[in-house]
Design a protein around this motif. Structure first.
Motif, mmCIF file in Angstrom:
data_model
loop_
_atom_site.group_PDB
_atom_site.id
_atom_site.type_symbol
_atom_site.label_atom_id
_atom_site.label_comp_id
_atom_site.label_asym_id
_atom_site.label_seq_id
_atom_site.Cartn_x
_atom_site.Cartn_y
_atom_site.Cartn_z
ATOM 1 N N SER A 82 0.813 -1.222 0.000
ATOM 2 C CA SER A 82 0.000 0.000 0.000
ATOM 3 C C SER A 82 0.845 1.271 0.000
ATOM 4 O O SER A 82 2.039 1.257 0.319
ATOM 5 N N THR A 83 0.189 2.374 -0.311
ATOM 6 C CA THR A 83 0.874 3.674 -0.315
ATOM 7 C C THR A 83 1.328 4.031 1.105
ATOM 8 O O THR A 83 2.373 4.663 1.280
ATOM 9 N N GLY A 84 0.560 3.616 2.102
ATOM 10 C CA GLY A 84 0.948 3.879 3.492
ATOM 11 C C GLY A 84 2.167 3.058 3.874
ATOM 12 O O GLY A 84 3.052 3.525 4.589
ATOM 13 N N ASP A 85 2.218 1.833 3.390
ATOM 14 C CA ASP A 85 3.365 0.977 3.671
ATOM 15 C C ASP A 85 4.635 1.560 3.035
ATOM 16 O O ASP A 85 5.714 1.531 3.623
ATOM 17 N N LEU B 48 5.199 4.686 2.521
ATOM 18 C CA LEU B 48 5.592 5.828 3.353
ATOM 19 C C LEU B 48 6.392 5.345 4.570
ATOM 20 O O LEU B 48 7.410 5.935 4.925
#
Lengths: 360, 440
Positions: free
Chosen positions: B359-362, B364
């Motif tokens: 994911s995009t959060g991962d 980050l």
């Protein structure tokens, strides 16, 4: 004759559902198991853009080279357009839609819960098994909004109704030549499948088919690409006396899901989606896509194909050269219209479309 | 196997080619010893660079004579290759070939060749480079062997699937798909089982095309070799944590070629041992890749292949070292998941978890961890027009890096292989403004 069919608008359908105390799930493109939502008592309302959506709020989250459907969808959500929804569903349709689902979960969570799920890109046994489990997992997540865990019988009932509605939709297009519907009405009715209850849709589709007329001769085209918008394009075709005889768009014709076979409801829903007509976003073989398009042209007696593309839609763009070659070899004229959704039918596109129609 | 092709392969690759490339390496090493230490902000190039050139040149030389001698597979860069290696396939990675074309400034011509055939300029420039090369026959590596098999894994993007369908349509060869569900959240068991099953079911296809049966012992050897290479690569990257850093991400972009396309081969493992030893000597002697390292940055996304050198020199002139990148990190960070004793289970996990499939959060969190571990002062996020899965999310990642971690980050608009999508002056102005802030 069109005036006899009153197609409720999206807004009306949502308001009616809300007034009855029902819940709504806003669903981004492309493929998703509609029946599952009905089994949960949720109204799935599709969000393809919409064309007039406010895009600016999405500009601080998405680069300019992101697909316009994603841009418009996020802009619409951030400007409050999906406030009526009780859940947001983000199917994995392509890299841009993947990014949309991910940033909604991680960075800009809306007020509603967001449910993403992955669509396998083939139709092998392994894919069907996986997708069935993925739909089951989505069902567990939807329970947090619907407050229900549908029984096997409830799932089967919803699937039966969904298959009936898809059957009516497909019949509508099979009988297209004998139905006195203009292109705009036919598309408005077909797109209503994306927000009406299956029974309601079936009623309208049967009503439309009740008035058959002897096949009128008309020059016919097939629309392919992403979505048969803007309305101005269909209106221009109507004015020119051109009939859209078949649809191969991502939004419509590539979602004519055949009935499933399995007794397991989750597996049946998976089978249906994975055995839909060949589709670039599902990674179908290029030859299969070409054969499908040619067969639609033959069946409809079409002399031309209009590819309605949306800027930065990679899946469509990869397949386009081979499809156009196949059409050229079959002496079928073709035209590519690629604009942003918001642009509508701009001047140059309108001129090109008119020239194309004259060539037919 | 064609006997004449095998004779040509032995003669041109194993005898003449090996000798000529070795001679070139020796010449290169001598030239580096004599003239490598030029004035400027950059330290002398790594002494093992000629050895890398020899390794890569030999790989493409093998490819040139592979048809008829070995089965050939074209594979996506994140694809599972261990079974193919064990079956004796020669592997081509169109993305790596695309990068070579980018560095040699041939990519634009090849992209245009694809565009003339009807492919949109909006599709990935690696794909356009590859399709242009296939259609025109042009390549800077002599000749690419025709594939007998295509293997496509969606763990880096969905684009590769459409691209490989174009290749399958063109070459009329089987296409094996390993579909890897995107991980919005931690992988669920049914996702791991799905990937495992696909790898397992791909083996008979690979065997049929190769006309060979997979030998488990051979597979285990490849897996051991592959794991060791990946671990060595990770240790190479970790040397960038030293201050000053003995290696730059720009060097890593070049030195990563073997880990992408030759992992599982003994020569690759041997090469990374040499590279690691040289970096250790640099660290022990306090020698940095820059003569004066003032600030340290992290790079996110693919390199801008046609600007690697100018960008490296520009940053070096300001005393800024690019000490790590999320891109090169991707080929090392999954080493702990590899287990040669459980090939299918561990490979399923490895190939499900690359950074581009998380994911995009991962991503980050990965960037934030790299900033901490490498003691970086900022992040350069290459907003790559050609790579949507890497780039979508960067605008929020930049904002979070600044707001939550007080790490300045710059979004640099470009394209990894198509120079027409890169505006030199605006990019330079934005970069200079950012560097002023980082250096202040």
């Amino acid at each position: 004759m069109n005036s006899t069919i009153v197609i409720p608008s999206r807004r009306t359908a949502i308001e009616k559902r809300k007034a009855a105390g029902g819940k709504i799930a806003a669903v981004f493109p492309i493929h998703y198991p509609r029946a599952l939502f009905w089994a949960h008592g949720l109204l799935p309302v599709e969000v393809w853009g919409p064309p007039g959506a406010e895009r600016a709020p999405a500009g601080s989250h998405l680069q300019a080279y992101t697909c316009d459907i994603v841009h418009a969808g996020l802009g619409f959500l951030l400007s409050g357009g999906l406030a009526a929804a009780d859940a947001i569903v983000a199917p994995h349709g392509c890299d841009s839609l993947q990014g949309l689902g991910s940033i909604l979960l991680d960075f800009i969570p809306p007020a509603q819960p967001v449910f993403p799920f992955y669509l396998p890109r083939a139709a092998r046994e392994a894919d069907i098994d996986y997708f069935a489990r993925e739909i089951e997992s989505l069902s567990r997540q939807l329970s947090s909004v619907s407050g229900r865990t549908p029984s096997r019988d409830e799932l089967h009932k919803a699937i039966t109704e969904d298959e009936a509605a898809d059957g009516e939709l497909e019949r509508l297009w099979e009988r297209r030549a004998e139905l006195p519907l203009d292109n705009q009405t036919l598309y408005a009715l077909s797109r209503a499948r994306g927000y009406l209850a299956p029974q309601e849709f079936c009623g309208l589709a049967r009503q439309a088919q009740a008035v058959a007329a002897p096949a009128a001769s008309a020059k016919t085209v097939v629309i392919s690409g992403v979505i048969a918008e803007p309305a101005a394009m269909l209106s221009l075709l109507d004015r020119a006396g051109i009939r859209v005889g078949a649809d191969d768009t991502l939004c419509l014709g590539r979602r004519f899901y055949p009935a499933g076979r399995s007794d397991d409801p989750y597996r049946r829903m998976a089978e249906r989606i994975l055995s839909a007509p060949p589709d670039s976003t599902r990674g179908s073989a290029i030859g299969e896509r070409g054969e499908r398009l040619l067969s639609l042209c033959r069946r409809a007696g079409a002399r031309g194909v209009i590819f309605r593309l949306v800027k930065f839609c990679e899946p469509e763009q990869f397949y386009l050269p081979a499809l156009r070659r196949a059409l050229d070899e079959a002496n079928i004229l073709n035209l590519v219209l690629e604009t942003d959704l918001a642009a509508g039918l701009d001047g140059p596109s309108q001129t090109r479309l008119e020239a194309f129609l004259e060539m037919l | 196997m064609n006997p004449l092709s095998s004779i040509a392969y032995r003669l041109n690759v194993d005898l003449i080619g090996r000798a000529v490339l070795r001679l070139e390496r020796l010449r290169g090493e001598r030239a580096l010893r004599r003239h490598g230490d030029r004035p400027g902000p950059l330290s002398p190039p790594l002494a093992c660079s000629p050895r890398l050139k020899e390794l890569i040149s030999r790989h493409y030389l093998r490819g040139r004579y592979a048809s008829g001698h070995r089965p050939v597979a074209w594979v996506t860069s994140g694809g599972p290759i261990e079974h193919l290696q064990a079956l004796g396939y020669f592997l081509i990675y169109p993305e790596n070939h695309g990068a070579v074309c980018g560095i040699r400034r041939l990519a634009q011509d090849l992209c245009q060749a694809a565009e003339e055939a009807g492919f949109s300029r909006d599709i990935c420039s690696y794909a356009r480079t590859d399709i242009g090369s296939v259609l025109s026959g042009k390549t800077p590596v002599g000749r690419l062997p025709r594939p007998d098999l295509l293997v496509c894994c969606t763990n880096i993007c969905q684009t590769v699937l459409y691209w490989y369908q174009v290749l399958a349509h063109h070459f009329r060869v089987p296409l094996v798909l390993i579909d890897t569900p995107f991980l919005y959240r931690p992988a669920q068991p049914h996702a791991v089982a799905y990937v495992r099953r696909q790898i397992e079911e791909a083996i008979p296809v690979m065997e049929r095309v190769a006309r060979r049966t997979l030998a488990p012992a051979r597979l285990e050897r490849v897996l051991v070799e592959s794991k060791e290479a990946v671990e060595l690569w990770m240790r190479v990257l970790e040397r960038g944590k030293a201050r000053p850093s003995p290696i730059l991400a720009f060097d890593e972009f070049i030195h990563m070629a073997p880990i992408v396309e030759m992992r599982g081969e003994e020569d690759t493992t041997a090469y990374y041992r040499v590279l690691l030893a040289e970096l250790d000597r640099r660290v022990a002697a306090g020698v940095g890749a820059l003569r004066q390292e003032q600030r340290r940055l992290i790079w996110d996304n693919l390199p801008i292949w046609y600007r690697v050198r100018p960008l490296s020199e520009h940053l070096a002139s300001r005393g800024v070292a690019l000490v790590a990148s999320s891109y090169t990190n991707a080929w090392g960070e999954l080493a702990p998941l590899m287990d040669p004793r459980q090939p299918l289970d561990s490979l399923a996990r490895v190939y499900l978890h690359p950074i581009l499939n998380r994911s995009t959060g991962d991503k980050l969190r990965t960037l934030a961890q790299m900033v901490r571990e490498y003691q970086a002062h900022g992040v350069l996020l290459h907003s790559d027009r050609s790579c949507k899965p890497y780039s979508v999310g960067q605008m929020d990642q930049r904002e979070r890096l600044g707001r939550e971690l007080s790490v300045p980050a710059l979004l640099l608009e470009a394209d990894h292989n198509d120079p027409r999508s890169f505006s030199e002056e605006p990019a330079a102005a934005r970069l200079d403004a950012f560097l002023e802030m980082v250096l202040s």
